[in-house]
Design an enzyme around this catalytic site. Structure first.
Site, PDB file in Angstrom:
ATOM      1  N   PRO A  39      47.498  38.634  32.831  1.00  0.00           N
ATOM      2  CA  PRO A  39      48.482  38.988  31.652  1.00  0.00           C
ATOM      3  C   PRO A  39      48.398  40.226  31.069  1.00  0.00           C
ATOM      4  O   PRO A  39      47.010  40.566  30.757  1.00  0.00           O
ATOM      5  CB  PRO A  39      48.235  37.812  30.457  1.00  0.00           C
ATOM      6  CG  PRO A  39      46.859  37.223  30.826  1.00  0.00           C
ATOM      7  CD  PRO A  39      46.519  37.410  32.238  1.00  0.00           C
ATOM      8  N   ARG A  97      50.196  49.800  26.868  1.00  0.00           N
ATOM      9  CA  ARG A  97      49.484  49.291  25.988  1.00  0.00           C
ATOM     10  C   ARG A  97      48.255  50.106  26.054  1.00  0.00           C
ATOM     11  O   ARG A  97      47.635  50.542  26.889  1.00  0.00           O
ATOM     12  CB  ARG A  97      49.247  47.812  26.608  1.00  0.00           C
ATOM     13  CG  ARG A  97      48.112  47.825  27.885  1.00  0.00           C
ATOM     14  CD  ARG A  97      48.116  46.436  28.345  1.00  0.00           C
ATOM     15  NE  ARG A  97      47.009  45.725  27.502  1.00  0.00           N
ATOM     16  CZ  ARG A  97      46.203  44.808  28.252  1.00  0.00           C
ATOM     17  NH1 ARG A  97      46.001  44.523  29.463  1.00  0.00           N
ATOM     18  NH2 ARG A  97      45.294  44.259  27.490  1.00  0.00           N
ATOM     19  N   ASN A 106      41.900  40.784  38.580  1.00  0.00           N
ATOM     20  CA  ASN A 106      41.661  41.069  37.281  1.00  0.00           C
ATOM     21  C   ASN A 106      42.299  40.032  36.477  1.00  0.00           C
ATOM     22  O   ASN A 106      43.786  40.109  36.224  1.00  0.00           O
ATOM     23  CB  ASN A 106      42.216  42.690  37.045  1.00  0.00           C
ATOM     24  CG  ASN A 106      42.028  43.014  35.629  1.00  0.00           C
ATOM     25  OD1 ASN A 106      41.538  42.170  34.815  1.00  0.00           O
ATOM     26  ND2 ASN A 106      42.452  44.100  35.378  1.00  0.00           N
ATOM     27  N   ALA A 131      42.938  38.954  30.023  1.00  0.00           N
ATOM     28  CA  ALA A 131      42.110  38.042  28.872  1.00  0.00           C
ATOM     29  C   ALA A 131      41.734  36.413  29.513  1.00  0.00           C
ATOM     30  O   ALA A 131      40.713  35.906  28.768  1.00  0.00           O
ATOM     31  CB  ALA A 131      43.250  37.672  28.016  1.00  0.00           C
ATOM     32  N   ARG A 166      32.734  46.446  25.090  1.00  0.00           N
ATOM     33  CA  ARG A 166      33.981  46.128  24.079  1.00  0.00           C
ATOM     34  C   ARG A 166      33.588  44.987  23.083  1.00  0.00           C
ATOM     35  O   ARG A 166      32.362  44.945  22.744  1.00  0.00           O
ATOM     36  CB  ARG A 166      34.992  45.965  24.792  1.00  0.00           C
ATOM     37  CG  ARG A 166      35.523  47.249  25.811  1.00  0.00           C
ATOM     38  CD  ARG A 166      36.725  47.071  26.369  1.00  0.00           C
ATOM     39  NE  ARG A 166      37.989  46.763  25.358  1.00  0.00           N
ATOM     40  CZ  ARG A 166      39.320  46.553  25.718  1.00  0.00           C
ATOM     41  NH1 ARG A 166      39.302  45.904  27.040  1.00  0.00           N
ATOM     42  NH2 ARG A 166      40.012  45.961  24.925  1.00  0.00           N
TER      43      ARG A 166
HETATM   44  C1  DQA Z   1      40.754  44.056  31.136  1.00  0.00           C
HETATM   45  C2  DQA Z   1      39.719  43.571  29.867  1.00  0.00           C
HETATM   46  C3  DQA Z   1      40.014  42.432  29.491  1.00  0.00           C
HETATM   47  O1  DQA Z   1      39.143  42.111  28.216  1.00  0.00           O
HETATM   48  C4  DQA Z   1      41.628  42.492  28.726  1.00  0.00           C
HETATM   49  O2  DQA Z   1      42.062  41.141  28.087  1.00  0.00           O
HETATM   50  C5  DQA Z   1      42.710  42.786  29.753  1.00  0.00           C
HETATM   51  C6  DQA Z   1      42.408  43.902  30.663  1.00  0.00           C
HETATM   52  C7  DQA Z   1      40.633  45.424  31.958  1.00  0.00           C
HETATM   53  O3  DQA Z   1      41.329  45.448  33.148  1.00  0.00           O
HETATM   54  O4  DQA Z   1      39.938  46.123  31.149  1.00  0.00           O
HETATM   55  O5  DQA Z   1      43.645  42.661  29.452  1.00  0.00           O
HETATM   56  O6  DQA Z   1      40.676  42.770  32.313  1.00  0.00           O
END
Ligand code: DQA
Length: 147
Positions: free
Chosen positions: A9, A17, A73, A76, A106
């Site tokens: 997502p 974003r 990837n 979230a 983070r």
């Molecule tokens: C992410 C890191 C995640 O915490 C976040 O929710 C994302 C992107 C990244 O590629 O850095 O949507 O997976």
């Protein structure tokens, strides 16, 4: 070697974003980058993106007996989805987890990754190059004598 790249997502929203975290390049540019690098490395890649957990799970299930590797990837869902972890375990395909940002540096809620408990490798914090590292992993595997 057939590799499935899965993006979860909001990855389709990169370039828009939080550019200070995810950069200025768009999802279309990411797809172009991945196709170019895969071609250089002689890997056959399909790229899939969804904002829906169930769609990601179905795509992983469909990968069974079809792909030699998965690069994911899960965005979230990385931090929440035991169901995606279970789907990856079910198909038992060599999996590399990637993130654009460095999730270890983070918010605390991003420090937990269910997928890391299964993935062979994790590459994070290198932007598009996190995916490149994953492609290189599969390319090395393809070219390694003990394959
Ligand atoms: C992410 C890191 C995640 O915490 C976040 O929710 C994302 C992107 C990244 O590629 O850095 O949507 O997976």
């Amino acid at each position: 070697m057939k590799i499935l790249i899965i993006n979860g997502p909001n990855i389709n929203m990169i370039g828009v974003r939080e550019p200070e975290i995810y950069g200025n390049k768009t999802y279309l540019e990411l797809c172009g980058f991945l196709k170019d690098k895969a071609k250089d490395l002689e890997l056959d890649v399909d790229i899939f993106q969804s904002n829906y957990e169930g769609d990601i799970i179905e795509k992983i299930q469909q990968a069974y007996n079809f792909y030699d590797g998965i690069i994911i990837n899960a965005a979230a869902y990385t931090h929440t989805s035991i169901a995606i972890l279970d789907a990856l375990k079910a198909v038992n395909i060599d999996t590399v987890e990637v993130h654009l940002s460095d999730i270890a540096k983070r918010e605390d809620f991003r420090k937990t990754s269910y997928i890391s408990s299964y993935a062979t490798k994790v590459f994070a914090g290198e932007g598009f190059d996190s995916y490149l590292r994953a492609l290189e992993y599969f390319s090395n595997k393809l070219n390694s004598p003990e394959k």
